[in-house]
Design a protein around this motif. Structure first.
Motif, PDB file in Angstrom:
ATOM      1  N   PRO A 267      10.992 -79.572  21.274  1.00 16.19           N
ATOM      2  CA  PRO A 267       9.832 -80.221  21.901  1.00 16.19           C
ATOM      3  C   PRO A 267       9.961 -81.751  21.959  1.00 16.19           C
ATOM      4  O   PRO A 267       9.517 -82.374  22.923  1.00 16.19           O
ATOM      5  N   LEU A 268      10.594 -82.338  20.946  1.00 17.11           N
ATOM      6  CA  LEU A 268      10.764 -83.797  20.955  1.00 17.11           C
ATOM      7  C   LEU A 268      11.618 -84.222  22.157  1.00 17.11           C
ATOM      8  O   LEU A 268      11.295 -85.170  22.866  1.00 17.11           O
ATOM      9  N   ARG A 269      12.690 -83.472  22.383  1.00 14.48           N
ATOM     10  CA  ARG A 269      13.564 -83.784  23.525  1.00 14.48           C
ATOM     11  C   ARG A 269      12.776 -83.655  24.837  1.00 14.48           C
ATOM     12  O   ARG A 269      12.814 -84.543  25.693  1.00 14.48           O
ATOM     13  N   SER A 270      12.029 -82.566  24.941  1.00 14.08           N
ATOM     14  CA  SER A 270      11.255 -82.325  26.151  1.00 14.08           C
ATOM     15  C   SER A 270      10.229 -83.444  26.361  1.00 14.08           C
ATOM     16  O   SER A 270      10.076 -83.980  27.468  1.00 14.08           O
ATOM     17  N   ALA A 271       9.531 -83.839  25.285  1.00 11.03           N
ATOM     18  CA  ALA A 271       8.524 -84.907  25.398  1.00 11.03           C
ATOM     19  C   ALA A 271       9.190 -86.229  25.768  1.00 11.03           C
ATOM     20  O   ALA A 271       8.633 -87.020  26.543  1.00 11.03           O
ATOM     21  N   MET A 272      10.382 -86.477  25.226  1.00 12.87           N
ATOM     22  CA  MET A 272      11.056 -87.743  25.531  1.00 12.87           C
ATOM     23  C   MET A 272      11.491 -87.815  26.987  1.00 12.87           C
ATOM     24  O   MET A 272      11.580 -88.892  27.570  1.00 12.87           O
ATOM     25  N   GLU A 273      11.768 -86.658  27.596  1.00  7.84           N
ATOM     26  CA  GLU A 273      12.091 -86.677  29.019  1.00  7.84           C
ATOM     27  C   GLU A 273      10.874 -87.120  29.832  1.00  7.84           C
ATOM     28  O   GLU A 273      10.988 -87.935  30.739  1.00  7.84           O
ATOM     29  N   THR A 274       9.698 -86.621  29.451  1.00  9.36           N
ATOM     30  CA  THR A 274       8.466 -87.082  30.102  1.00  9.36           C
ATOM     31  C   THR A 274       8.245 -88.572  29.821  1.00  9.36           C
ATOM     32  O   THR A 274       7.825 -89.329  30.700  1.00  9.36           O
ATOM     33  N   TYR A 275       8.550 -88.986  28.585  1.00  3.81           N
ATOM     34  CA  TYR A 275       8.372 -90.384  28.181  1.00  3.81           C
ATOM     35  C   TYR A 275       9.159 -91.319  29.109  1.00  3.81           C
ATOM     36  O   TYR A 275       8.637 -92.332  29.589  1.00  3.81           O
ATOM     37  N   VAL A 276      10.407 -90.929  29.380  1.00  7.35           N
ATOM     38  CA  VAL A 276      11.260 -91.774  30.228  1.00  7.35           C
ATOM     39  C   VAL A 276      10.667 -91.913  31.631  1.00  7.35           C
ATOM     40  O   VAL A 276      10.593 -93.018  32.181  1.00  7.35           O
ATOM     41  N   THR A 277      10.198 -90.789  32.176  1.00  7.00           N
ATOM     42  CA  THR A 277       9.584 -90.822  33.510  1.00  7.00           C
ATOM     43  C   THR A 277       8.342 -91.712  33.509  1.00  7.00           C
ATOM     44  O   THR A 277       8.149 -92.534  34.404  1.00  7.00           O
ATOM     45  N   LEU A 278       7.511 -91.532  32.488  1.00  9.83           N
ATOM     46  CA  LEU A 278       6.268 -92.306  32.399  1.00  9.83           C
ATOM     47  C   LEU A 278       6.525 -93.787  32.231  1.00  9.83           C
ATOM     48  O   LEU A 278       5.834 -94.636  32.786  1.00  9.83           O
ATOM     49  N   LYS A 279       7.537 -94.075  31.441  1.00  6.01           N
ATOM     50  CA  LYS A 279       7.857 -95.474  31.102  1.00  6.01           C
ATOM     51  C   LYS A 279       8.241 -96.275  32.348  1.00  6.01           C
ATOM     52  O   LYS A 279       7.965 -97.473  32.435  1.00  6.01           O
ATOM     53  N   LYS A 280       8.859 -95.590  33.320  1.00  8.86           N
ATOM     54  CA  LYS A 280       9.266 -96.288  34.554  1.00  8.86           C
ATOM     55  C   LYS A 280       8.047 -96.847  35.283  1.00  8.86           C
ATOM     56  O   LYS A 280       8.081 -97.939  35.818  1.00  8.86           O
ATOM     57  N   VAL A 281       6.958 -96.071  35.301  1.00  6.42           N
ATOM     58  CA  VAL A 281       5.741 -96.493  36.012  1.00  6.42           C
ATOM     59  C   VAL A 281       4.820 -97.284  35.088  1.00  6.42           C
ATOM     60  O   VAL A 281       3.985 -98.057  35.542  1.00  6.42           O
ATOM     61  N   ASN A 282       4.953 -97.063  33.765  1.00  5.60           N
ATOM     62  CA  ASN A 282       4.061 -97.704  32.788  1.00  5.60           C
ATOM     63  C   ASN A 282       4.885 -98.423  31.726  1.00  5.60           C
ATOM     64  O   ASN A 282       5.091 -97.900  30.631  1.00  5.60           O
ATOM     65  N   PRO A 283       5.364 -99.625  32.057  1.00  2.66           N
ATOM     66  CA  PRO A 283       6.236-100.336  31.106  1.00  2.66           C
ATOM     67  C   PRO A 283       5.553-100.617  29.770  1.00  2.66           C
ATOM     68  O   PRO A 283       6.233-100.870  28.770  1.00  2.66           O
ATOM     69  N   SER A 284       4.211-100.549  29.739  1.00  2.00           N
ATOM     70  CA  SER A 284       3.508-100.818  28.473  1.00  2.00           C
ATOM     71  C   SER A 284       3.683 -99.699  27.455  1.00  2.00           C
ATOM     72  O   SER A 284       3.413 -99.876  26.266  1.00  2.00           O
ATOM     73  N   LEU A 285       4.157 -98.535  27.885  1.00  2.00           N
ATOM     74  CA  LEU A 285       4.347 -97.393  26.981  1.00  2.00           C
ATOM     75  C   LEU A 285       5.349 -97.765  25.889  1.00  2.00           C
ATOM     76  O   LEU A 285       6.441 -98.253  26.189  1.00  2.00           O
ATOM     77  N   GLU A 286       4.948 -97.531  24.601  1.00  2.00           N
ATOM     78  CA  GLU A 286       5.879 -97.954  23.546  1.00  2.00           C
ATOM     79  C   GLU A 286       5.930 -97.021  22.337  1.00  2.00           C
ATOM     80  O   GLU A 286       6.722 -97.253  21.416  1.00  2.00           O
ATOM     81  N   THR A 287       5.097 -95.985  22.323  1.00  2.00           N
ATOM     82  CA  THR A 287       5.057 -95.122  21.127  1.00  2.00           C
ATOM     83  C   THR A 287       5.115 -93.651  21.506  1.00  2.00           C
ATOM     84  O   THR A 287       4.425 -93.218  22.437  1.00  2.00           O
ATOM     85  N   ILE A 288       5.922 -92.893  20.767  1.00  2.00           N
ATOM     86  CA  ILE A 288       5.885 -91.439  20.892  1.00  2.00           C
ATOM     87  C   ILE A 288       5.189 -90.908  19.639  1.00  2.00           C
ATOM     88  O   ILE A 288       5.587 -91.226  18.517  1.00  2.00           O
ATOM     89  N   ASN A 289       4.108 -90.145  19.842  1.00  2.00           N
ATOM     90  CA  ASN A 289       3.396 -89.562  18.710  1.00  2.00           C
ATOM     91  C   ASN A 289       3.744 -88.071  18.664  1.00  2.00           C
ATOM     92  O   ASN A 289       3.388 -87.318  19.558  1.00  2.00           O
ATOM     93  N   ILE A 290       4.452 -87.685  17.597  1.00  2.00           N
ATOM     94  CA  ILE A 290       4.992 -86.321  17.535  1.00  2.00           C
ATOM     95  C   ILE A 290       4.017 -85.312  16.915  1.00  2.00           C
ATOM     96  O   ILE A 290       4.387 -84.160  16.692  1.00  2.00           O
ATOM     97  N   GLY A 291       2.784 -85.752  16.616  1.00  2.00           N
ATOM     98  CA  GLY A 291       1.757 -84.828  16.119  1.00  2.00           C
ATOM     99  C   GLY A 291       2.044 -84.317  14.720  1.00  2.00           C
ATOM    100  O   GLY A 291       2.755 -84.952  13.938  1.00  2.00           O
ATOM    101  N   GLY A 292       1.489 -83.147  14.407  1.00  2.00           N
ATOM    102  CA  GLY A 292       1.656 -82.569  13.069  1.00  2.00           C
ATOM    103  C   GLY A 292       2.738 -81.507  13.065  1.00  2.00           C
ATOM    104  O   GLY A 292       3.534 -81.418  13.990  1.00  2.00           O
ATOM    105  N   GLY A 293       2.767 -80.707  12.005  1.00  6.72           N
ATOM    106  CA  GLY A 293       3.636 -79.542  12.028  1.00  6.72           C
ATOM    107  C   GLY A 293       4.586 -79.343  10.865  1.00  6.72           C
ATOM    108  O   GLY A 293       5.115 -78.250  10.689  1.00  6.72           O
ATOM    109  N   MET A 294       4.840 -80.402  10.058  1.00  8.40           N
ATOM    110  CA  MET A 294       5.772 -80.220   8.938  1.00  8.40           C
ATOM    111  C   MET A 294       5.201 -79.173   7.978  1.00  8.40           C
ATOM    112  O   MET A 294       4.065 -79.289   7.541  1.00  8.40           O
TER     113      MET A 294
END
Ligand SMILES: *Cc1c(COP(=O)(O)O)cnc(C)c1O
Length: 460
Positions: free
Chosen positions: A238-265
């Motif tokens: 899921p982290l890899r999948s979310a980071m792919e979305t992150y890259v796409t989003l970052k192109k349009v939203n340069p202010s994006l700076e944090t990935i929040n991976i939620g809970g789950g441990m």
């Protein structure tokens, strides 16, 4: 030959870090003992004094776990020369008791809220002036008008607060919001966890987010794949999948700076070894490091909201065995019903709701020679109020072997996550007394409910 303390410890699986039982030991009276630095609490003494059922909270366990987690992230950040920062956000829904939240905040936790009521508690703390001005708060859950208003109010009072957009109506409402926002992604990956359902209603699908284009003041991409995630790969995919979305989003939203991976441990409730937190954090930082290089992006800050992992081990729940009964259906004479003086359905509701298993050990008579195969049942009149049954059992000392007049008490470990907010009053039973053990001192923080307390909840 008398069994050594070491062999008894081993039998009850105490002192094992991978099982979170390294806070526990056995004292010279063969009682369960909890260690706080060089201080130790004899659990049997506490129960003699305060009665059962009881819940005992150990804030130093919270502090130690959070400290270790922050240090682990920061040490891997150093090892990989990662340029992003780590932020721990405590998800308040996991346990909102003041005796849990305050030590975590003191130890450096930021916060995450799931409802307006939780945020109102944050507001109380913020207005009291006791929170460090650098604390960060992320707000999840459906945003009612009151929730949005409270967010805006706290923002205007200079709290670093980030609402996470969950749906189109929130997107529209938050267009006029002055501060930074996050967006929640519904990662399209199914993992092995009770809480990862094929279809759920949280956040946006990847294709929806891609269509949204520019989002004003977007800082955080957030996702939460589930709780008690059983396999390491189920965190990484899921982290890899979310980071792919992150890259796409970052192109349009340069202010994006944090990935929040939620809970789950996860917590090793049933003593099955999962994966170590060390290996996982190593894997996360290594992956983010390589991924950022490959996609030529600034390495993101990492926020995580592991709740259960931090707080579950900081509370234990104690019951007395009231009586034993034959199991008529069983041919095994050594198998008995043990009825406890509390209720699983009321105090450890996940036992009933999702058949969760816990580590169970005796509080006294830990050196017993002969064991019964106990099926545990609660004292409500509900046939579902049981811990085991239909085949599985817990090994516990035989009641018939106890010296006359002596009783048996048992401890359920790792009861600090989720059980309090889920607790109920089936059969009008009172909630257990709650004790706080800290700096070698023990005090009552919630007295046992009286009939009046419980009756009042029902209009009497
Ligand atoms: C429930 C929840 C958490 C905590 O999950 P744990 O499994 O306890 O770590 C974190 N983030 C969100 C958004 C949640 O809903």
């Amino acid at each position: 030959m008398p069994a050594t303390i070491r062999s008894i410890e081993k039998f009850w699986k105490l002192g094992i870090e991978d099982f979170n039982t390294h806070y526990f030991d056995i004292d010279q009276h063969y009682h369960l003992m909890v260690k706080e630095g060089n201080y130790q609490y004899d659990v049997f003494d506490l129960i003699k004094k305060y009665g059962s059922p009881a819940e005992i909270v150990f804030p130093y366990i919270l502090e130690e776990r959070l400290d270790n987690l922050i240090n682990l992230f920061n040490s891997y950040i150093k090892i990989y020369r990662y340029s992003g920062k780590f932020f721990y956000h405590y998800p308040m829904k996991v346990n909102q008791n003041k005796e849990f939240v305050l030590p975590l905040v003191t130890e450096g936790a930021n916060l995450e809220t799931s409802s307006v009521n939780e945020l109102k508690l944050v507001k109380k703390m913020w207005e009291s002036g006791n929170l460090n001005s650098k604390i960060k708060v992320m707000c999840n859950g459906p945003k009612t008008k009151e929730y949005l208003d409270t967010i805006a109010e706290l923002k205007s009072k200079d709290l670093d607060i980030i609402p996470v957009i969950e749906d189109m109506s929130e997107y529209v409402s938050l267009k006029s919001y002055r501060g930074n926002v996050g967006i929640r992604l519904d990662v399209d990956v199914r993992v092995s966890s009770h809480w990862n359902h094929k279809i759920d209603h949280f956040g946006f699908a990847e294709r929806e987010i891609k269509k949204m284009g520019k989002i004003k003041n977007l800082k955080v991409l957030h996702y939460h794949i589930g709780s008690q995630i059983e396999r390491l790969n189920d965190v990484m995919v899921p982290l890899r999948s979310a980071m792919e979305t992150y890259v796409t989003l970052k192109k349009v939203n340069p202010s994006l700076e944090t990935i929040n991976i939620g809970g789950g441990m996860p917590i090793p409730y049933d003593r099955k070894y999962k994966y170590s937190v060390d290996t996982l954090i190593d894997g996360i930082i290594k992956f983010l490091s390589e991924f950022s290089k490959k996609h030529n992006i600034e390495p993101p800050n990492i926020a995580c909201e592991w709740g259960r992992y931090i707080v579950a081990p900081a509370q234990i729940t104690i019951y007395k065995i009231l009586t034993e009964k034959e199991i008529i259906e069983s041919k095994n004479a050594n198998r008995k019903w043990y009825i406890v003086d509390g209720s699983f359905m009321n105090d450890l509701l996940d036992t009933w709701a999702i058949h969760q298993k816990w580590h169970v050990v005796p509080v006294n008579h830990m050196n017993a020679k002969r064991m019964a195969q106990a099926w545990l049942a609660g004292m409500s009149c509900d046939s579902d109020d049981k811990y085991t049954g239909q085949g599985s059992y817990v090994l516990l000392p035989r009641l018939s072997d106890l010296p006359p007049g002596e009783e048996l008490f048992i401890a359920f470990f790792d009861s600090g996550a989720y059980q309090d907010a889920l607790a109920s009053h089936h059969c009008l039973l009172s909630s257990p007394v709650k004790l706080l053990a800290q700096n070698g001192e023990v005090k009552i923080i919630r007295r046992r409910e009286s009939l009046d307390d419980v009756a009042r909840l029902f209009g009497w």
